[in-house]
Motif scaffolding. Structure first.
Motif, PDB file in Angstrom:
ATOM      1  N   SER A 103      29.920  27.859  42.218  1.00 29.54           N
ATOM      2  CA  SER A 103      30.400  28.631  41.075  1.00 29.54           C
ATOM      3  C   SER A 103      30.192  30.094  41.440  1.00 29.54           C
ATOM      4  CB  SER A 103      29.615  28.268  39.808  1.00 29.54           C
ATOM      5  OG  SER A 103      29.795  26.909  39.482  1.00 29.54           O
ATOM      6  N   GLY A 104      31.261  30.729  41.903  1.00 29.22           N
ATOM      7  CA  GLY A 104      31.139  32.032  42.518  1.00 29.22           C
ATOM      8  C   GLY A 104      30.818  33.148  41.552  1.00 29.22           C
ATOM      9  N   GLY A 105      30.576  34.319  42.109  1.00 25.75           N
ATOM     10  CA  GLY A 105      30.231  35.486  41.312  1.00 25.75           C
ATOM     11  C   GLY A 105      31.435  36.084  40.611  1.00 25.75           C
ATOM     12  N   GLN A 106      31.175  37.129  39.826  1.00 21.67           N
ATOM     13  CA  GLN A 106      32.216  37.845  39.098  1.00 21.67           C
ATOM     14  C   GLN A 106      32.684  38.998  39.978  1.00 21.67           C
ATOM     15  OE1 GLN A 106      31.001  38.750  35.023  1.00 21.67           O
ATOM     16  NE2 GLN A 106      29.501  37.095  35.134  1.00 21.67           N
ATOM     17  N   LEU A 107      33.881  38.842  40.524  1.00 20.91           N
ATOM     18  CA  LEU A 107      34.358  39.750  41.567  1.00 20.91           C
ATOM     19  C   LEU A 107      35.539  40.579  41.083  1.00 20.91           C
ATOM     20  CD1 LEU A 107      34.070  37.173  44.465  1.00 20.91           C
ATOM     21  CD2 LEU A 107      32.433  38.955  43.832  1.00 20.91           C
ATOM     22  N   VAL A 108      35.713  41.744  41.695  1.00 22.89           N
ATOM     23  CA  VAL A 108      36.702  42.687  41.183  1.00 22.89           C
ATOM     24  C   VAL A 108      38.103  42.415  41.705  1.00 22.89           C
ATOM     25  CG1 VAL A 108      34.997  44.503  40.826  1.00 22.89           C
ATOM     26  CG2 VAL A 108      36.212  44.382  43.010  1.00 22.89           C
ATOM     27  N   ASP A 109      38.222  41.731  42.853  1.00 24.08           N
ATOM     28  CA  ASP A 109      39.558  41.481  43.385  1.00 24.08           C
ATOM     29  C   ASP A 109      39.559  40.191  44.206  1.00 24.08           C
ATOM     30  OD1 ASP A 109      38.660  42.092  46.074  1.00 24.08           O
ATOM     31  OD2 ASP A 109      38.976  44.218  45.647  1.00 24.08           O
ATOM     32  N   LEU A 110      40.752  39.784  44.592  1.00 27.23           N
ATOM     33  CA  LEU A 110      40.920  38.531  45.321  1.00 27.23           C
ATOM     34  C   LEU A 110      40.422  38.618  46.755  1.00 27.23           C
ATOM     35  CD1 LEU A 110      44.445  37.668  43.937  1.00 27.23           C
ATOM     36  CD2 LEU A 110      42.337  36.412  43.459  1.00 27.23           C
ATOM     37  N   GLY A 412      44.498  47.380  54.464  1.00 27.65           N
ATOM     38  CA  GLY A 412      45.718  47.744  53.761  1.00 27.65           C
ATOM     39  C   GLY A 412      46.519  46.571  53.240  1.00 27.65           C
ATOM     40  N   ASP A 413      45.944  45.353  53.283  1.00 24.43           N
ATOM     41  CA  ASP A 413      46.635  44.160  52.786  1.00 24.43           C
ATOM     42  C   ASP A 413      46.492  44.068  51.271  1.00 24.43           C
ATOM     43  OD1 ASP A 413      47.206  43.312  55.445  1.00 24.43           O
ATOM     44  OD2 ASP A 413      45.153  42.531  55.595  1.00 24.43           O
ATOM     45  N   SER A 414      47.554  43.683  50.597  1.00 27.79           N
ATOM     46  CA  SER A 414      47.509  43.499  49.149  1.00 27.79           C
ATOM     47  C   SER A 414      47.053  42.086  48.818  1.00 27.79           C
ATOM     48  CB  SER A 414      48.884  43.750  48.534  1.00 27.79           C
ATOM     49  OG  SER A 414      49.715  42.607  48.682  1.00 27.79           O
ATOM     50  N   GLU A 415      46.829  41.850  47.534  1.00 26.23           N
ATOM     51  CA  GLU A 415      46.430  40.517  47.080  1.00 26.23           C
ATOM     52  C   GLU A 415      47.596  39.531  47.127  1.00 26.23           C
ATOM     53  OE1 GLU A 415      43.049  41.289  43.719  1.00 26.23           O
ATOM     54  OE2 GLU A 415      45.094  41.904  43.217  1.00 26.23           O
ATOM     55  N   GLN A 416      48.822  40.010  47.264  1.00 27.83           N
ATOM     56  CA  GLN A 416      49.994  39.137  47.225  1.00 27.83           C
ATOM     57  C   GLN A 416      49.976  38.081  48.325  1.00 27.83           C
ATOM     58  OE1 GLN A 416      52.058  43.114  46.973  1.00 27.83           O
ATOM     59  NE2 GLN A 416      53.736  41.784  46.325  1.00 27.83           N
ATOM     60  N   GLY A 417      49.325  38.385  49.444  1.00 28.41           N
ATOM     61  CA  GLY A 417      49.302  37.435  50.554  1.00 28.41           C
ATOM     62  C   GLY A 417      48.627  36.125  50.225  1.00 28.41           C
TER      63      GLY A 417
END
Length: 457
Positions: A103-110, A412-417
Motif C-alpha cells: 500500500s504505497g505512499g501518497q505521491l505527487v506524480d506518476l 523530460g518524459d511526461s506521465e502520458q507514457g
C-alpha cells in the motif's frame, strides 16, 4: 484489505453523526495537495515446486517479511506474529493466503508512483531470490485449489473466513485466491467527490476489461477473462457492487455514510484482539446496543475500520479507491493510476469523461458489471459499439488529462507514457487474459506451469 492506520483522536468515542461525516469531509483538499496512492498485490510461490508458502515454514512468509527489514521496513505485530511492515514507501501487508501487498505512499506524480513500485519489486526479488520465492502477477491463482493454500495468522481474517460462506458462494475464493491493483485518489470538495465517484464507478467495468488477467482456475480455462471480477458478484451483496444511489440526485457524503452504516459489521478491535461482530449492525453499536460489547459505543477508529469492510467497486474513506482491476505485470501497476489520474485530476478531462457516461441508466451499469468479467473489451458499450471502442475515447481523454498536468521527470518524459500498455491492448483488442489463453492453447500445449515463466516479476 490493507491495515488501517490509527491517527490522533481515533480513540475518541463517537457521540454525534457529524463525527462519522467528518471522515469524508476531512478528505477534501485543495488541488495542490492531491496525491496518488497505489496498492498492488502479488502471489508468492516457492520456486522449487510452485507451492504457496505457509507463514511459519523456513523461507516462508514470516521470513519474507523479516527479510524486507534490511531495506528499512519496520515490523508491525499482532501478538507475537509480524503481520505487516511500515516504511518510507507506505505499508506492506498480508492478504489472507499470504498474497503480498504494497500500500504505497501518497505521491505527487506518476513518476514517483512507478519509481516506488520498481523499488518495491526489486526488494521483493532480492529477498525472494535468497529464500527461493517468486512473485506472480495475476488476478487469480491459476493452479491452486483453496485446500492448497495457507491461512495467515491475522485475527480479522479468521472472522471473515467464518462469515463469508454465510453470505455468498465465492467469498472464500475472493480472500484466498485473488490479487488486485488499486488506485487511491483525492477530491477537492463534496461536489468534486460526487463527479469523480460517478465517473470512476461508471467506468470501473472498463478498467476491469482493460486489466482482465484471470482466465484460469485449477489448471484450466475458466470461461472468464476476469474471474476475479466475477467472484465479487457472489461474495456478499450487502457490501459489494455498483451502488446505484451514487448516480441519484442528491448523492453526498451523508448518503455514503448511510450506506456504510447499513453494511453489516465484521469485527471490533480491542486490546490487541479482534472481537467477532460479523453480521451485527453498526447502528446498534452507535446506540450502545451491540450484542458483543453491550453498553459500549464505538470509537472513531472503529468507524474507520468498518469503512475498510465495505467492498464496492469504488470505495470512499477520506479519498476514493478504484477497485476494479486484476493484479498484473509490473507495467500494469503504473498504467492503472495513469488511467485514473488522467481522467480525474484534470477538470476538462473529468468533464469530458462525465459527458461519456452521464446518460447511462442503472440497467446499463448493471449489465456491464455482469458481462465484462467474461467478455472484457468485447462487451457492448452503452454509448454504442464495444468497450474496445469506448476505451479508445477514454484513453484519449486520459492522455489529454495527463498532458494538461505537464508533470515531467528529470529526463523530460511526461506521465502520458504510462498509458502505453493500455494503448497496446486497445489497439489489438487483446487483454492479458487473451494473450495467456492464446499461449495456453498454443505454445504451452495446455501446460499451465509455463505461466510461472512469463508472469513472474
Amino acid at each position: 484489505m490493507s491495515n488501517q492506520v490509527t491517527s490522533t483522536g481515533d480513540e475518541a468515542p463517537i457521540e454525534r453523526f457529524d463525527q462519522l461525516m467528518a471522515v469524508f469531509e476531512g478528505g477534501a483538499k485543495p488541488k495542490a495537495a492531491w496525491r496518488i496512492g497505489t496498492e498492488h498485490e502479488k502471489f508468492v510461490f516457492r520456486k522449487a515446486d510452485h507451492g504457496a508458502p505457509t507463514y511459519d515454514e523456513p523461507g516462508g512468509i514470516r521470513d519474507l517479511l523479516m527479510g524486507m527489514t534490511r531495506f528499512g521496513w519496520e515490523p508491525i505485530y499482532e501478538g507475537e506474529n509480524v503481520i505487516a511492515l511500515k516504511g518510507a514507501d507506505g505499508n506492506i501487508s498480508l492478504e489472507p493466503a499470504g498474497q503480498f501487498e504494497l500500500s504505497g505512499g501518497q505521491l505527487v506524480d506518476l513518476h514517483g508512483t512507478c519509481a516506488e513500485s520498481n523499488r518495491h519489486l526489486r526488494q521483493c526479488r532480492e529477498i525472494g531470490d535468497e529464500l527461493g520465492l517468486g512473485f506472480l502477477g495475476l488476478g487469480f491463482w491459476p493452479d491452486k485449489a483453496r485446500a492448497d493454500l495457507p491461512v495467515m495468522p491475522k485475527g480479522r481474517y479468521a472472522i471473515m473466513l467464518r462469515h463469508m460462506p454465510r453470505v455468498g458462494n465465492l467469498g472464500l475464493d475472493m480472500m484466498m485466491r485473488t490479487c488486485t491493483i488499486q488506485t487511491n485518489l483525492d477530491y477537492g470538495s463534496e461536489a468534486d467527490m460526487v463527479k469523480k465517484f460517478r465517473v470512476s464507478l461508471a467506468l470501473q467495468p472498463l478498467a476491469t476489461a482493460l486489466f482482465a488477467n484471470s482466465p484460469f482456475t485449477e489448471n484450466a480455462p475458466n470461461g472468464f477473462k476476469s474471474f476475479r471480477s466475477h467472484i465479487w458478484t457472489d461474495t456478499d451483496p450487502a457490501r459489494t457492487g455498483v451502488l446505484p444511489f451514487v448516480f441519484e440526485d442528491g448523492f453526498s457524503y451523508e448518503r455514503y455514510c448511510d450506506y456504510a452504516l447499513d453494511v453489516p459489521m465484521y469485527f471490533v478491535y480491542r486490546d490487541g484482539r479482534y472481537i467477532d461482530a460479523a453480521g451485527h449492525s453498526f447502528r446498534d453499536f452507535l446506540a450502545g446496543k451491540l450484542a458483543v460489547l453491550p453498553g459500549e459505543v464505538p470509537r472513531l477508529a472503529d468507524w474507520k475500520d468498518h469503512l475498510t469492510t465495505a467492498f464496492p467497486e469504488v470505495r470512499m474513506k477520506s479519498y476514493l479507491e478504484m477497485r476494479g482491476a486484476d493484479g498484473g505485470r509490473w507495467d500494469r501497476i503504473c498504467a492503472l493510476p495513469a488511467l485514473w489520474v488522467g481522467l480525474l485530476y484534470d477538470q476538462t478531462a473529468l468533464d469530458a469523461a462525465w459527458d461519456l457516461v452521464k446518460h447511462w441508466t442503472p440497467a446499463d451499469h448493471d449489465r456491464l458489471r455482469r458481462e465484462v468479467p467474461a467478455l472484457a473489451l468485447g462487451a457492448a458499450s452503452p454509448s454504442g459499439g464495444t468497450l474496445q471502442d469506448l476505451a479508445r475515447e477514454v484513453l484519449k481523454i486520459a492522455d489529454a488529462g495527463l498532458a494538461a498536468r505537464a508533470r515531467l521527470n528529470d529526463a523530460g518524459d511526461s506521465e502520458q507514457g504510462f498509458l502505453g500498455p493500455l494503448r497496446e491492448i486497445v489497439a489489438s483488442g487483446l487483454t492479458n487474459a487473451d494473450r495467456l489463453l492464446g499461449l495456453y492453447n498454443g505454445a504451452w500445449g495446455g501446460d499451465i506451469t509455463r505461466i510461472y515463466d512469463t508472469e513472474a516479476y
